[in-house]
Design an enzyme around this catalytic site. Structure first.
Site, short mmCIF file in Angstrom:
data_model
loop_
_atom_site.label_atom_id
_atom_site.label_comp_id
_atom_site.label_asym_id
_atom_site.label_seq_id
_atom_site.Cartn_x
_atom_site.Cartn_y
_atom_site.Cartn_z
N GLU A 416 0.84 -1.21 0.00
CA GLU A 416 0.00 0.00 0.00
C GLU A 416 0.87 1.26 0.00
OE1 GLU A 416 -2.97 -0.35 3.08
OE2 GLU A 416 -3.90 -2.06 2.08
N GLU A 492 -3.92 -9.10 -0.20
CA GLU A 492 -4.38 -8.95 1.20
C GLU A 492 -5.90 -8.99 1.15
OE1 GLU A 492 -2.06 -6.02 3.39
OE2 GLU A 492 -3.85 -5.60 4.58
C1 GAL Z 1 -4.18 -2.97 5.31
C2 GAL Z 1 -2.70 -2.90 5.63
C3 GAL Z 1 -2.33 -3.81 6.77
C4 GAL Z 1 -3.30 -3.61 7.90
C5 GAL Z 1 -4.68 -3.90 7.41
C6 GAL Z 1 -5.75 -3.83 8.47
O1 GAL Z 1 -4.62 -1.91 4.57
O2 GAL Z 1 -1.95 -3.28 4.50
O3 GAL Z 1 -1.03 -3.54 7.20
O4 GAL Z 1 -3.18 -2.32 8.35
O5 GAL Z 1 -5.00 -2.95 6.42
O6 GAL Z 1 -7.01 -4.03 7.92
#
Ligand code: GAL
Length: 817
Positions: A416, A492
């Protein structure tokens, strides 16, 4: 070489193998003194995390910030964001070492040091690194006293507002001292790769570089299988310092998660006159396997297409902090494998070597990540301070240190990254990816993208070997046509939140639920404004052929980032985990298992059935199972049979897709849900039917009576007497009949005697402020996990757990061998 000669050479190679090269000595530096102020020192063992003892306090790294990537505009107080543990500030480690008189080269290999390590040898600065997560080498040869003791000092510094989670503090990964002769193999020059693979043979390419005078010397190599047989061997010409050589292995055993076969490459430098003692011997563990990505077949391992069933993992080990430990890593990986998981993403940084070795040998694929930010900050003192000067060196060390691990199938250059919307960001991505390719042409490169539209507009997503989407499944179908790659990865996914054993009523799907007790619901229907439920990801992976798998956020809860309670005190660890901070599975574990584990059946029901005061109220029952159909009974009365529904989501506009991913209709495809069950104490039972309608399995939960016993369940009854091994004991409060009492929150006290010692304890409650390293803790939802450490002597270990308020106690005997 003709056949006779090769056989002779193999025989020679086997004999030579048993001779140990004396000149190279590798030692783990375990014993250090540690100080926060360089005045008062204490003895510690490395790996060591100086902050994990606590105490928890919201003042440590109290951040008043707006978390922009979560869509916040106004700064507010974020109390547990980086774990509420005392990791900020300076720390110093010192130790003394002696080196053999004939040693001509000595280096220290740090697998990571948190953070900004500066290394001094005998009072002189010998080296430094910036990033706390990376491995680095320091040549200490020029600073040594040859025949005496040498003092090594490492100074560390952790700044406030440098991390979005708990980074840990100190020499939290091993430090090795490597001494060699003047002529040696450069450790990170050795690279073994599989060029081609068929059932009949594998072609390997082996690269190395020798340092120091090579006149009259040569390199000899052997490939050895896991039974100790030499399966290929060669001799390089005399005097050659670097080579790239092709070798053939007949009938190779390929590495895969299902069958993680390993080989060793042993490289010796020898005098060409045939003296038998090697001048240097370097051994590399590797696997024979190929990795490709492409429009046809997506991700392929050994020529076979597969979709990642992956989880993201932070590097902390819950109550052990960040001090890396093999037994804890094995427990993590084995628990994930049992769920059907075949891959991990080391979010958002370089993994430890120990973790990669565990993944190699247990069979777990890895996306090895590097950075959470580049030029633009997510935290004001984060890696942005270093990126310009250090990024290339950091990527170089990541790849060189880890490229022989068969488990690693992909590099990740970022997560991100804020500048993904810009051309500058796209060019940085291209540059870092090219660097990975130069150092390792065998693996694809990815990164996690969250601003999908901007990244598609700037070309940031298109330049990557593997475009990784973080969340936003509803943008998959609108984006895929713009991706020249023709496939995409859920780099993710989910960020569903829940607390083990806690259930909230009424059960609703919500992306902003918070409660006065600081917990989230175990019904697995709560997520964040940017994320989604597991069911949406299952659907995308099952129905959209262009997806190549997913990495769920996260396999385990971790310290820090207590979303949705970023502003709530006390709350200091995450709710995202499929398992809690103690490593105990939440209900969600069984949901993933029911979809991912194709070797075993899953039949799991929730919630617990001990609800004094809920009599007569609606209390939904969910069942996670791979069986097609099941019937629910409350005290013997059928509540009806349910089947997994056929639910598909034809590609539609983003808003429609998003809406449909948040409906109970979608959930019915992956969960059996009886939503209007009326609670009455007694027994809730589910009977599963196979495709022919035959009852084949059942499970039940009973209303618990009064707390009457403590149950102690060790993960292993015998541990190694090596001073490092751990036993994880699940402690549960049960009634007389052995039913878990899910409401028990008794304060327990622990005693460990004999050949082991108390190490840590954790109950998985994100709001607990009890120390992990004192031998007492409250139960949370009736359970906790006690960690016992072996000593170096074999013998019996006696573990006693007491609940003084109820006058209960239980004893367990373990063995250290
Ligand atoms: C994502 C991020 C992670 C964590 C996650 C929580 O956007 O890459 O590190 O913060 O959100 O939902």
């Amino acid at each position: 070489m003709n056949i006779q000669k090769s056989i002779l050479f193999l025989v020679f190679a086997c004999c030579a193998m048993s001779l140990q090269a004396k000149t190279r000595i590798e030692r783990d530096l375990r014993h250090w003194s540690f100080s926060r102020d360089s005045v008062r020192w204490q003895t510690v063992e490395v790996p060591h995390d100086w902050a994990i003892d606590g105490p928890f306090d919201k003042r440590w790294d109290l951040q008043r910030v707006a978390i922009e990537q979560n869509g916040e505009r106004q700064a507010t107080e974020k109390s547990g964001r980086s774990g509420a543990l005392p990791w900020i500030g300076r720390g110093y480690y010192r130790t003394t070492v002696s080196v053999p008189a004939d040693c001509r080269h000595a280096e220290l290999l740090f697998d990571g040091a948190m953070s900004e390590p500066v290394v001094y040898v005998n009072g002189r600065k010998a080296g430094r690194w910036a990033y706390g997560y990376n491995a680095f080498r320091v040549d200490i040869t020029p600073f040594l006293n040859r025949n005496g003791r040498n003092m090594i000092v490492v100074s560390l510094n952790n700044r406030e507002e440098s991390s979005r989670w708990y980074p840990g503090a100190g020499l939290y990964r091993p430090v090795k001292l490597i001494t060699t002769a003047a002529t040696r193999l450069d450790d990170w020059s050795v690279f073994v790769r599989t060029v081609s693979l068929t059932p009949a043979e594998a072609q390997l390419r082996i690269d190395w570089k020798a340092v120091g005078p090579m006149k009259g010397k040569r390199v000899e190599g052997r490939v050895i299988d896991d039974e100790g047989h030499v399966v290929a061997a060669f001799r390089a010409p005399t005097g050659q310092t670097a080579e790239s050589r092709l070798l053939t292995v007949a009938r190779p055993r390929p590495w895969s998660p299902e069958s993680p076969a390993l080989y060793r490459l042993s490289l010796d430098i020898r005098q060409a006159d045939g003296r038998r003692q090697a001048i240097d011997r370097h051994t590399t563990r590797f696997g024979i396997r190929t990795v490709t990505v492409g429009r046809e077949g997506g991700f392929m391992l050994n020529g076979r297409s597969r979709k990642f069933k992956g989880v993201c993992l932070h590097h902390d080990l819950g109550p052990l902090g960040t001090a890396v430990n093999k037994a804890a890593l094995i427990r993590q990986i084995e628990t994930m494998k049992e769920m059907g998981c075949d891959a991990i993403r080391t979010s958002h940084n370089m993994p430890s070597t120990m973790q990669m070795e565990v993944c190699d040998s247990l069979g777990m694929m890895v996306m090895a990540e590097s950075f959470d930010m580049w030029f633009y900050p997510k935290c004001k003192n984060g890696y942005v301070r270093f990126f310009g000067e250090w990024a290339d060196r950091d990527i170089t060390n990541l790849v060189l240190n880890h490229r022989n691990h068969p488990s690693i199938v992909m590099w990740s250059i970022g997560n991100e990254i804020p500048e993904q919307w810009s051309e500058e960001g796209r060019e940085t991505a291209r540059r870092l990816q090219d660097l990975c390719h130069r150092l390792d042409p065998t693996r694809p490169v990815t990164q996690g993208i969250d601003r999908i539209d901007e990244a598609l507009r700037s070309g940031f997503a298109q330049v990557m070997d593997v475009p990784g989407y973080n969340y936003r499944d509803y943008k998959y179908s609108s984006g895929i046509g713009r991706l020249p790659q023709g496939f995409l990865l859920g780099s993710e996914t989910a960020s569903t939140v829940s607390s083990r054993g806690v259930y909230k009523f009424p059960v609703t799907i919500s992306d902003h639920a918070v409660y006065p007790d600081g917990q989230c619901s175990g019904y697995d229907t709560e997520f964040c404004s940017w994320s989604n439920l597991p069911d949406a990801d299952f659907l995308m992976q099952d129905d959209r052929p262009y997806t190549i798998g997913q990495f769920v956020w996260t396999g385990y809860d971790y310290l820090g980032e207590p979303t949705p309670y970023d502003e709530y005190w006390p709350s200091r660890s995450s709710y995202f985990g499929i398992c809690d901070l103690a490593g105990l599975p939440k209900d969600r574990y069984w949901l993933y298992r029911s979809v991912w584990n194709k070797r075993k059946h899953t039949l799991h029901l929730l919630p617990h059935w001990t609800w004094p005061g809920r009599e007569g109220q609606t209390t939904p029952v969910f069942v996670y199972t791979d069986y097609p159909e099941a019937e629910l009974f409350i005290n013997g009365k059928s509540q009806g049979r349910l089947r997994h529904t056929i639910y598909s989501l034809p590609p539609a506009d983003e808003a429609t897709e998003k809406r449909q991913m948040e409906t109970m209709d979608l959930l019915r495809r992956y969960r059996l849900m009886w939503t209007d069950v009326t609670y009455e104490p007694g027994e809730v039972k589910v009977v599963a039917y196979d495709a022919t309608g035959k009852a084949v399995d059942s499970t039940l939960v009973r209303t618990a009576g009064s707390p009457a016993r403590l149950r102690l369940e060790p993960d292993r009854p015998v541990i190694h007497a090596d001073g490092d091994d751990l036993c994880f004991i699940t402690v549960s409060m049960t009634d007389e009949a052995g039913n878990l009492v899910p409401t028990a929150d008794d304060q327990l006290i622990f005693d460990v005697e004999g050949a082991g010692a108390f190490k840590a304890v954790c109950n998985g409650d994100a709001t607990s402020l009890e120390s992990f390293t004192r031998p007492q803790m409250k139960l949370f939802a009736g359970q906790l996990v006690l960690v016992v450490k072996s000593g170096t002597a074999a013998g019996d270990i006696r573990v006693t757990v007491r609940a003084p308020r109820r006058n209960l106690s239980a004893t367990l005997r373990l063995k250290a061998k």
